[in-house]
Scaffold this motif. Sequence first.
Motif, PDB file in Angstrom:
ATOM      1  N   ILE A 132       0.828  -1.203   0.000  1.00  7.89           N
ATOM      2  CA  ILE A 132       0.000   0.000   0.000  1.00  7.89           C
ATOM      3  C   ILE A 132       0.860   1.249   0.000  1.00  7.89           C
ATOM      4  O   ILE A 132       0.554   2.231  -0.692  1.00  7.89           O
ATOM      5  N   LEU A 133       1.944   1.217   0.772  1.00  9.84           N
ATOM      6  CA  LEU A 133       2.839   2.379   0.824  1.00  9.84           C
ATOM      7  C   LEU A 133       3.684   2.529  -0.434  1.00  9.84           C
ATOM      8  O   LEU A 133       4.318   3.558  -0.633  1.00  9.84           O
ATOM      9  N   GLY A 134       3.714   1.508  -1.267  1.00  7.90           N
ATOM     10  CA  GLY A 134       4.482   1.575  -2.504  1.00  7.90           C
ATOM     11  C   GLY A 134       5.974   1.397  -2.304  1.00  7.90           C
ATOM     12  O   GLY A 134       6.769   1.892  -3.100  1.00  7.90           O
ATOM     13  N   LEU A 135       6.347   0.686  -1.273  1.00  8.41           N
ATOM     14  CA  LEU A 135       7.769   0.462  -1.015  1.00  8.41           C
ATOM     15  C   LEU A 135       8.347  -0.471  -2.073  1.00  8.41           C
ATOM     16  O   LEU A 135       7.686  -1.391  -2.532  1.00  8.41           O
ATOM     17  N   GLU A 136       9.576  -0.205  -2.445  1.00  9.92           N
ATOM     18  CA  GLU A 136      10.243  -1.017  -3.445  1.00  9.92           C
ATOM     19  C   GLU A 136      11.628  -1.397  -2.954  1.00  9.92           C
ATOM     20  O   GLU A 136      12.229  -0.698  -2.149  1.00  9.92           O
ATOM     21  N   LYS A 137      12.113  -2.508  -3.429  1.00 11.27           N
ATOM     22  CA  LYS A 137      13.456  -3.025  -3.186  1.00 11.27           C
ATOM     23  C   LYS A 137      13.773  -3.160  -1.708  1.00 11.27           C
ATOM     24  O   LYS A 137      13.049  -3.828  -0.971  1.00 11.27           O
ATOM     25  N   TRP A 138      14.847  -2.518  -1.261  1.00 14.94           N
ATOM     26  CA  TRP A 138      15.348  -2.712   0.102  1.00 14.94           C
ATOM     27  C   TRP A 138      14.441  -2.113   1.172  1.00 14.94           C
ATOM     28  O   TRP A 138      14.425  -2.601   2.303  1.00 14.94           O
ATOM     29  N   SER A 139      13.696  -1.088   0.843  1.00 13.25           N
ATOM     30  CA  SER A 139      12.827  -0.492   1.864  1.00 13.25           C
ATOM     31  C   SER A 139      11.734  -1.476   2.291  1.00 13.25           C
ATOM     32  O   SER A 139      11.373  -1.550   3.462  1.00 13.25           O
ATOM     33  N   GLY A 140      11.225  -2.262   1.368  1.00  9.22           N
ATOM     34  CA  GLY A 140      10.240  -3.286   1.717  1.00  9.22           C
ATOM     35  C   GLY A 140      10.868  -4.415   2.506  1.00  9.22           C
ATOM     36  O   GLY A 140      10.266  -4.933   3.456  1.00  9.22           O
ATOM     37  N   ALA A 141      12.074  -4.805   2.150  1.00 15.50           N
ATOM     38  CA  ALA A 141      12.772  -5.861   2.886  1.00 15.50           C
ATOM     39  C   ALA A 141      13.092  -5.418   4.307  1.00 15.50           C
ATOM     40  O   ALA A 141      12.991  -6.207   5.256  1.00 15.50           O
ATOM     41  N   VAL A 152       2.082 -11.116  -0.542  1.00 15.21           N
ATOM     42  CA  VAL A 152       1.118 -10.079  -0.164  1.00 15.21           C
ATOM     43  C   VAL A 152       1.622  -8.700  -0.585  1.00 15.21           C
ATOM     44  O   VAL A 152       0.839  -7.848  -1.012  1.00 15.21           O
ATOM     45  N   TRP A 153       2.926  -8.478  -0.477  1.00 18.77           N
ATOM     46  CA  TRP A 153       3.527  -7.213  -0.892  1.00 18.77           C
ATOM     47  C   TRP A 153       3.249  -6.959  -2.368  1.00 18.77           C
ATOM     48  O   TRP A 153       2.778  -5.885  -2.747  1.00 18.77           O
ATOM     49  N   THR A 154       3.531  -7.936  -3.231  1.00 18.27           N
ATOM     50  CA  THR A 154       3.311  -7.743  -4.662  1.00 18.27           C
ATOM     51  C   THR A 154       1.820  -7.642  -4.990  1.00 18.27           C
ATOM     52  O   THR A 154       1.431  -6.879  -5.887  1.00 18.27           O
ATOM     53  N   LEU A 155       0.988  -8.384  -4.279  1.00 15.76           N
ATOM     54  CA  LEU A 155      -0.455  -8.314  -4.516  1.00 15.76           C
ATOM     55  C   LEU A 155      -0.994  -6.917  -4.224  1.00 15.76           C
ATOM     56  O   LEU A 155      -1.665  -6.312  -5.064  1.00 15.76           O
ATOM     57  N   PHE A 156      -0.686  -6.398  -3.044  1.00 15.52           N
ATOM     58  CA  PHE A 156      -1.203  -5.074  -2.688  1.00 15.52           C
ATOM     59  C   PHE A 156      -0.551  -3.969  -3.507  1.00 15.52           C
ATOM     60  O   PHE A 156      -1.200  -2.969  -3.826  1.00 15.52           O
ATOM     61  N   TYR A 157       0.711  -4.136  -3.857  1.00 19.23           N
ATOM     62  CA  TYR A 157       1.371  -3.137  -4.704  1.00 19.23           C
ATOM     63  C   TYR A 157       0.684  -3.079  -6.067  1.00 19.23           C
ATOM     64  O   TYR A 157       0.428  -2.004  -6.609  1.00 19.23           O
ATOM     65  N   ALA A 158       0.368  -4.254  -6.616  1.00 20.94           N
ATOM     66  CA  ALA A 158      -0.292  -4.296  -7.919  1.00 20.94           C
ATOM     67  C   ALA A 158      -1.706  -3.755  -7.864  1.00 20.94           C
ATOM     68  O   ALA A 158      -2.170  -3.079  -8.804  1.00 20.94           O
ATOM     69  N   ILE A 159      -2.426  -4.008  -6.782  1.00 23.64           N
ATOM     70  CA  ILE A 159      -3.802  -3.532  -6.674  1.00 23.64           C
ATOM     71  C   ILE A 159      -3.846  -2.007  -6.501  1.00 23.64           C
ATOM     72  O   ILE A 159      -4.633  -1.330  -7.140  1.00 23.64           O
ATOM     73  N   VAL A 160      -2.981  -1.475  -5.623  1.00 24.07           N
ATOM     74  CA  VAL A 160      -3.042  -0.053  -5.303  1.00 24.07           C
ATOM     75  C   VAL A 160      -2.354   0.813  -6.354  1.00 24.07           C
ATOM     76  O   VAL A 160      -2.845   1.872  -6.725  1.00 24.07           O
ATOM     77  N   HIS A 161      -1.233   0.349  -6.872  1.00 21.62           N
ATOM     78  CA  HIS A 161      -0.423   1.186  -7.774  1.00 21.62           C
ATOM     79  C   HIS A 161      -0.489   0.701  -9.218  1.00 21.62           C
ATOM     80  O   HIS A 161       0.478   0.794  -9.951  1.00 21.62           O
ATOM     81  N   VAL A 162      -1.637   0.208  -9.627  1.00 24.22           N
ATOM     82  CA  VAL A 162      -1.773  -0.364 -10.968  1.00 24.22           C
ATOM     83  C   VAL A 162      -1.632   0.707 -12.055  1.00 24.22           C
ATOM     84  O   VAL A 162      -1.112   0.430 -13.134  1.00 24.22           O
TER      85      VAL A 162
END
Length: 109
Positions: free
Chosen positions: A40-49, A97-107
């Motif tokens: 949901i926050l749109g975190l990518e790469k290391w910030s999500g990890a 879940v990270w990729t699912l919500f990222y794809a739903i919110v930031h499509v």
Amino acid sequence: MSTAEQQAQQRIYPQNVLANASLLNVKFLSSCFAGAAAGILGLEKWSGAILFVLSTLLTSACIFFVNCKGRPGKYVHGGLVELVNPGQDNAFTFVLVWTLFYAIVHVYD
């Protein structure tokens, strides 16, 4: 296996081990919520990890102090190492879940 290990295993009450293992399901739910938050926050790469590592440590600390009363070896088979270990399933759940919500919110970004 030595006799000391066999005696230690005989002292473990199986119903309590199963009940205490269910505490580790909290870590699974924590990784689900952390994955949803990262997506949901749109975190990518290391910030999500980093969010995954922080949520795992926070959840382990809560279990350590609240449920285990500072003695995880008494309550969780494997002690502190097992308590802090994120587990392969939890890591994969987080990524899913990270990729699912990222794809739903930031499509449409």
